[in-house]
Scaffold this active site. Structure first.
Site, PDB file in Angstrom:
ATOM      1  N   LYS A   1       0.857  -1.195   0.000  1.00 22.90           N
ATOM      2  CA  LYS A   1       0.000   0.000   0.000  1.00 22.90           C
ATOM      3  C   LYS A   1       0.886   1.236   0.000  1.00 22.90           C
ATOM      4  O   LYS A   1       1.462   1.600   1.020  1.00 22.90           O
ATOM      5  CB  LYS A   1      -0.932   0.048   1.204  1.00 22.90           C
ATOM      6  CG  LYS A   1      -2.013   1.133   0.982  1.00 22.90           C
ATOM      7  CD  LYS A   1      -2.595   1.689   2.233  1.00 22.90           C
ATOM      8  CE  LYS A   1      -1.842   2.824   2.848  1.00 22.90           C
ATOM      9  NZ  LYS A   1      -1.705   4.041   2.038  1.00 22.90           N
TER      10      LYS A   1
ATOM     11  N   GLY B   1       7.266   4.954   7.800  1.00 21.57           N
ATOM     12  CA  GLY B   1       6.445   6.153   7.925  1.00 21.57           C
ATOM     13  C   GLY B   1       6.706   6.815   9.258  1.00 21.57           C
ATOM     14  O   GLY B   1       7.780   6.650   9.855  1.00 21.57           O
ATOM     15  N   SER B   2       5.731   7.534   9.729  1.00 24.51           N
ATOM     16  CA  SER B   2       5.927   8.315  10.949  1.00 24.51           C
ATOM     17  C   SER B   2       5.857   7.431  12.195  1.00 24.51           C
ATOM     18  O   SER B   2       5.229   6.365  12.189  1.00 24.51           O
ATOM     19  CB  SER B   2       4.857   9.407  11.027  1.00 24.51           C
ATOM     20  OG  SER B   2       3.584   8.802  11.082  1.00 24.51           O
ATOM     21  N   THR B   3       6.465   7.923  13.256  1.00 26.20           N
ATOM     22  CA  THR B   3       6.436   7.196  14.525  1.00 26.20           C
ATOM     23  C   THR B   3       4.995   7.070  15.029  1.00 26.20           C
ATOM     24  O   THR B   3       4.604   6.015  15.553  1.00 26.20           O
ATOM     25  CB  THR B   3       7.344   7.916  15.537  1.00 26.20           C
ATOM     26  OG1 THR B   3       8.687   7.869  15.011  1.00 26.20           O
ATOM     27  CG2 THR B   3       7.326   7.254  16.902  1.00 26.20           C
TER      28      THR B   3
ATOM     29  N   GLY C   1       3.399   4.297  13.203  1.00 31.97           N
ATOM     30  CA  GLY C   1       4.038   3.051  13.634  1.00 31.97           C
ATOM     31  C   GLY C   1       3.370   2.485  14.886  1.00 31.97           C
ATOM     32  O   GLY C   1       3.149   1.276  15.005  1.00 31.97           O
TER      33      GLY C   1
ATOM     34  N   GLU D   1      10.105   1.223  10.300  1.00 38.97           N
ATOM     35  CA  GLU D   1      11.150   2.201   9.926  1.00 38.97           C
ATOM     36  C   GLU D   1      10.501   3.564  10.081  1.00 38.97           C
ATOM     37  O   GLU D   1       9.641   3.921   9.280  1.00 38.97           O
ATOM     38  CB  GLU D   1      11.583   2.016   8.466  1.00 38.97           C
ATOM     39  CG  GLU D   1      12.194   0.676   8.140  1.00 38.97           C
ATOM     40  CD  GLU D   1      13.605   0.525   8.669  1.00 38.97           C
ATOM     41  OE1 GLU D   1      14.225   1.551   9.030  1.00 38.97           O
ATOM     42  OE2 GLU D   1      14.077  -0.615   8.728  1.00 38.97           O
TER      43      GLU D   1
ATOM     44  N   CYS E   1      13.835  10.965   6.129  1.00 43.11           N
ATOM     45  CA  CYS E   1      13.820  10.461   7.508  1.00 43.11           C
ATOM     46  C   CYS E   1      15.184  10.656   8.153  1.00 43.11           C
ATOM     47  O   CYS E   1      15.293  10.863   9.357  1.00 43.11           O
ATOM     48  CB  CYS E   1      13.439   8.990   7.514  1.00 43.11           C
ATOM     49  SG  CYS E   1      14.429   8.009   6.385  1.00 43.11           S
TER      50      CYS E   1
ATOM     51  N   GLU F   1      10.519  16.232  14.496  1.00 38.75           N
ATOM     52  CA  GLU F   1      10.820  16.033  13.076  1.00 38.75           C
ATOM     53  C   GLU F   1       9.988  17.018  12.262  1.00 38.75           C
ATOM     54  O   GLU F   1       8.771  17.086  12.425  1.00 38.75           O
ATOM     55  CB  GLU F   1      10.458  14.596  12.678  1.00 38.75           C
ATOM     56  CG  GLU F   1      10.819  14.305  11.247  1.00 38.75           C
ATOM     57  CD  GLU F   1      10.462  12.887  10.824  1.00 38.75           C
ATOM     58  OE1 GLU F   1       9.353  12.432  11.141  1.00 38.75           O
ATOM     59  OE2 GLU F   1      11.298  12.246  10.179  1.00 38.75           O
TER      60      GLU F   1
HETATM   61  P1  NAD Z   1       2.738   8.510   7.570  1.00 36.61           P
HETATM   62  O1  NAD Z   1       3.101   7.710   8.765  1.00 36.61           O
HETATM   63  O2  NAD Z   1       1.696   9.547   7.695  1.00 36.61           O
HETATM   64  O3  NAD Z   1       2.224   7.537   6.405  1.00 36.61           O
HETATM   65  C1  NAD Z   1       2.971   6.435   5.987  1.00 36.61           C
HETATM   66  C2  NAD Z   1       2.030   5.387   5.436  1.00 36.61           C
HETATM   67  O4  NAD Z   1       1.136   4.988   6.472  1.00 36.61           O
HETATM   68  C3  NAD Z   1       1.162   5.878   4.283  1.00 36.61           C
HETATM   69  O5  NAD Z   1       1.014   4.831   3.344  1.00 36.61           O
HETATM   70  C4  NAD Z   1      -0.165   6.177   4.963  1.00 36.61           C
HETATM   71  O6  NAD Z   1      -1.279   6.043   4.109  1.00 36.61           O
HETATM   72  C5  NAD Z   1      -0.197   5.121   6.055  1.00 36.61           C
HETATM   73  N1  NAD Z   1      -1.022   5.515   7.200  1.00 36.61           N
HETATM   74  C6  NAD Z   1      -1.268   6.767   7.672  1.00 36.61           C
HETATM   75  N2  NAD Z   1      -2.093   6.718   8.732  1.00 36.61           N
HETATM   76  C7  NAD Z   1      -2.386   5.410   8.949  1.00 36.61           C
HETATM   77  C8  NAD Z   1      -3.198   4.726   9.890  1.00 36.61           C
HETATM   78  N3  NAD Z   1      -3.877   5.369  10.836  1.00 36.61           N
HETATM   79  N4  NAD Z   1      -3.246   3.367   9.814  1.00 36.61           N
HETATM   80  C9  NAD Z   1      -2.570   2.702   8.864  1.00 36.61           C
HETATM   81  N5  NAD Z   1      -1.807   3.299   7.937  1.00 36.61           N
HETATM   82  C10 NAD Z   1      -1.707   4.642   7.978  1.00 36.61           C
HETATM   83  O7  NAD Z   1       4.094   9.081   7.013  1.00 36.61           O
HETATM   84  P2  NAD Z   1       4.320   9.997   5.738  1.00 36.61           P
HETATM   85  O8  NAD Z   1       3.825  11.362   6.035  1.00 36.61           O
HETATM   86  O9  NAD Z   1       3.822   9.303   4.528  1.00 36.61           O
HETATM   87  O10 NAD Z   1       5.925   9.984   5.675  1.00 36.61           O
HETATM   88  C11 NAD Z   1       6.709  10.755   6.501  1.00 36.61           C
HETATM   89  C12 NAD Z   1       7.237   9.947   7.669  1.00 36.61           C
HETATM   90  O11 NAD Z   1       7.890   8.774   7.220  1.00 36.61           O
HETATM   91  C13 NAD Z   1       8.287  10.717   8.440  1.00 36.61           C
HETATM   92  O12 NAD Z   1       8.065  10.556   9.821  1.00 36.61           O
HETATM   93  C14 NAD Z   1       9.589  10.050   8.036  1.00 36.61           C
HETATM   94  O13 NAD Z   1      10.632  10.181   8.938  1.00 36.61           O
HETATM   95  C15 NAD Z   1       9.156   8.650   7.869  1.00 36.61           C
HETATM   96  N6  NAD Z   1      10.098   7.917   7.041  1.00 36.61           N
HETATM   97  C16 NAD Z   1      10.909   6.989   7.629  1.00 36.61           C
HETATM   98  C17 NAD Z   1      11.849   6.307   6.862  1.00 36.61           C
HETATM   99  C18 NAD Z   1      12.742   5.261   7.457  1.00 36.61           C
HETATM  100  O14 NAD Z   1      13.252   4.453   6.708  1.00 36.61           O
HETATM  101  N7  NAD Z   1      12.947   5.250   8.749  1.00 36.61           N
HETATM  102  C19 NAD Z   1      11.954   6.595   5.500  1.00 36.61           C
HETATM  103  C20 NAD Z   1      11.121   7.555   4.948  1.00 36.61           C
HETATM  104  C21 NAD Z   1      10.183   8.213   5.722  1.00 36.61           C
END
Ligand code: NAD
Length: 503
Positions: free
Chosen positions: A197, A250-252, A255, A273, A308, A407
């Site tokens: 996804k 994605g975001s903490t 996560g 991650e 990130c 962040e």
């Molecule tokens: P996000 O956490 O908002 O979204 C990431 C994914 O999760 C998307 O596909 C989104 O649709 C999904 N998502 C959002 N809310 C959800 C929920 N309630 N339940 C299930 N899935 C959900 O993050 P973003 O804004 O897309 O990306 C930015 C974040 O990603 C930053 O915090 C960045 O540091 C992190 N990031 C980490 C790494 C790493 O490898 N550590 C790499 C790139 C980005």
């Protein structure tokens, strides 16, 4: 045949190519090797460069996610993929890598259009990483061995790795293809099947990739891609009882949701991650202070700061703080923020209007905290309707302020000065995150001792953002756990089985 569009195309060529690509962009999910519909209203994917709607994409709800998981389950339980020889699986991944290279400019263009990053970076960095990742795991697939420990003389013990099953992969928008590949390629090499996804902001390139995987004769159901938002489609994947492993980037904050989904459903393995607020420490004995400053600037503005690992906290020794900060500010001044379709642009658009608002809020908070704004701080007009922001530098940042702790995920640098090495290490580690860190010193012992003291998954010494597929990538603390890249990534997608044979 690899295409070399980057060397032959100028701004006008990319604008023309974009106009040609947009009507052909995929709008449906890819499940079991075929296009699939959504059940609700389609959602718009908007180009951050100019606010134009690129496509209306079928929205995956619980039902569509369920169908994709069923396809992946069937492909795992009864399909050929987990039972193929690793060499055959590897050959399929190599075919995907070759097709990615053949379609490089189209995929790069899709990434730039949906994400806003410069075409030079989509093409030169994201697409290279995508092809390299599939190639690396394709080549690794048949080089793995199991263990037979020396145990008691009347027994033979085998420790084997088996594919975990159905993998749900949920990824963000900042590197839509690279981060997808970091999950999908090792999962496929291990013999798993996948439901991917992508972010609802950037589903188009992943849907194109799914079609290339089918063209590479990946058996139906082995890689399925559904587009939809997080709270619906992401949640459905996280809670699905037939998903064995959930790999998330994605975001903490999100996560945490995935850990809850697993706890409330089938206790699937969850690999995270997550975010970062990485420190970049410059000591006065850095081998080249100008290089340290140039790299600090490059690191925090690369990908519009939507990294990130962005070195968003520059910790610099007081004796050289002004020299280094002034050089970073100068680089921010000369950085070419421009249309991402112009190969001359060094920084493109943020991922959308909402990102501009969020970054502006952080800047406002930074000013209110008493930090000194050295440059930038405002949205910028580049292409009408686009989401552009100034490269921004604050110094005299209070370590307790949000500017130093949260962040931002945008082109904003916080500079903090220190006097002693212990102070630098304490500042570096004073964060809930632990993804990466930088260190600039010419002293070998300092390099090693400080690197050991930094609580981060990657420490770069006299460089930043370097590395290749051979090394693992991931975080300490609330930057997550588990590792992408390298052979270690396979640990996420395999189960260890012990077979004890009494002789
Ligand atoms: P996000 O956490 O908002 O979204 C990431 C994914 O999760 C998307 O596909 C989104 O649709 C999904 N998502 C959002 N809310 C959800 C929920 N309630 N339940 C299930 N899935 C959900 O993050 P973003 O804004 O897309 O990306 C930015 C974040 O990603 C930053 O915090 C960045 O540091 C992190 N990031 C980490 C790494 C790493 O490898 N550590 C790499 C790139 C980005």
């Amino acid at each position: 045949m690899p295409d070399d569009a980057l060397t032959t195309s100028g701004h006008q060529d990319w604008l023309r190519r974009a106009d040609e690509l947009v009507p052909r962009l995929p709008t449906r999910h890819r499940v079991a090797g075929a296009d699939a519909d959504g059940s609700g209203d389609a959602f718009p994917v908007v180009a951050p460069r100019d606010g134009r709607t690129l496509a209306l994409v079928a929205d995956a709800g619980e039902k569509e996610v369920g169908l994709a998981v069923t396809a992946a389950r069937r492909a795992f339980d009864t399909g050929p993929w987990p039972r193929l020889s690793p060499a055959d699986r590897g050959r399929t991944l190599l075919r995907i890598a070759a097709l990615v290279e053949e379609h490089r400019s189209e995929l790069a263009l899709a990434v730039t259009l949906e994400n806003g990053k410069p075409i030079t970076e989509s093409y030169g960095i994201e697409l290279r990483a995508l092809a390299n990742t599939f190639r690396w795991y394709g080549q690794l697939a048949d080089k793995l061995t199991d263990e037979s420990p020396h145990t008691s003389p009347d027994a033979l013990a085998l420790v084997t790795r088996e594919p975990s099953g159905v993998v749900g992969a949920v990824v963000p928008w900042n590197f839509p293809l690279t981060l997808a590949a970091w999950k999908v390629a090792p999962a496929l090499a291990a013999g798993c099947t996948v439901v991917l996804k992508p972010s609802e902001l950037t589903p188009l390139s992943a849907l194109l990739l799914a079609r290339l995987a089918d063209e590479a004769e990946l058996p139906p159901g082995v890689l399925n891609v559904v587009a939809g938002d997080g709270p619906t489609a992401g949640r459905a994947l996280g809670r699905h009882p037939d998903v064995d492993v959930l790999a998330f980037t994605g975001s903490t904050a999100v996560g945490r949701h995935f850990l809850r989904y697993a706890a409330d459903s089938n206790l699937k393995r969850v690999w995270l991650e997550l975010g970062g607020k990485s420190p970049n420490i410059v000591l006065p004995d850095a081998p080249d202070l100008a290089a340290a400053a140039a790299t600090a600037a490059w690191g925090v503005f690369f990908n519009q700061g939507e990294m990130c690992t962005a070195p968003s906290r520059l910790l610099v020794h007081a004796s050289v703080a002004e020299e280094v900060t002034a050089a970073v500010v100068e680089r921010a001044r000369t950085l070419r923020v421009g249309d991402p379709l112009d190969p001359a642009s060094e920084m493109g658009a943020l991922a959308g209007a909402a990102r501009v608002t969020a970054v502006r809020e952080h800047v406002r908070g930074g000013r209110e905290s008493g930090a000194r704004l050295r440059i930038g701080g405002s949205p910028r007009d580049v292409v009408p309707g686009g989401a552009y922001f100034d490269p921004t530098v604050f110094d005299r940042v209070d370590p307790a302020s949000a500017l130093a702790r949260e962040e931002i995920f945008g082109p904003v640098l916080a500079v903090l000065a220190f006097d002693t090495l212990d102070e630098a290490v304490a500042l570096a580690n004073a964060t809930e995150y632990g993804l990466a860190a930088g260190l600039w010193t010419a002293d070998l012992s300092t390099a090693h001792t400080v690197a050991r003291r930094l609580r981060a998954g990657t420490v770069w010494v006299n460089c930043y953002e370097e590395g290749d597929l051979t090394v693992p990538f991931g975080g300490y603390k609330q930057s997550g756990h588990g590792r992408d890249k390298s052979a270690h990534a396979l640990e996420k997608y395999t189960e260890l089985k012990t077979t004890w044979i009494q002789l």
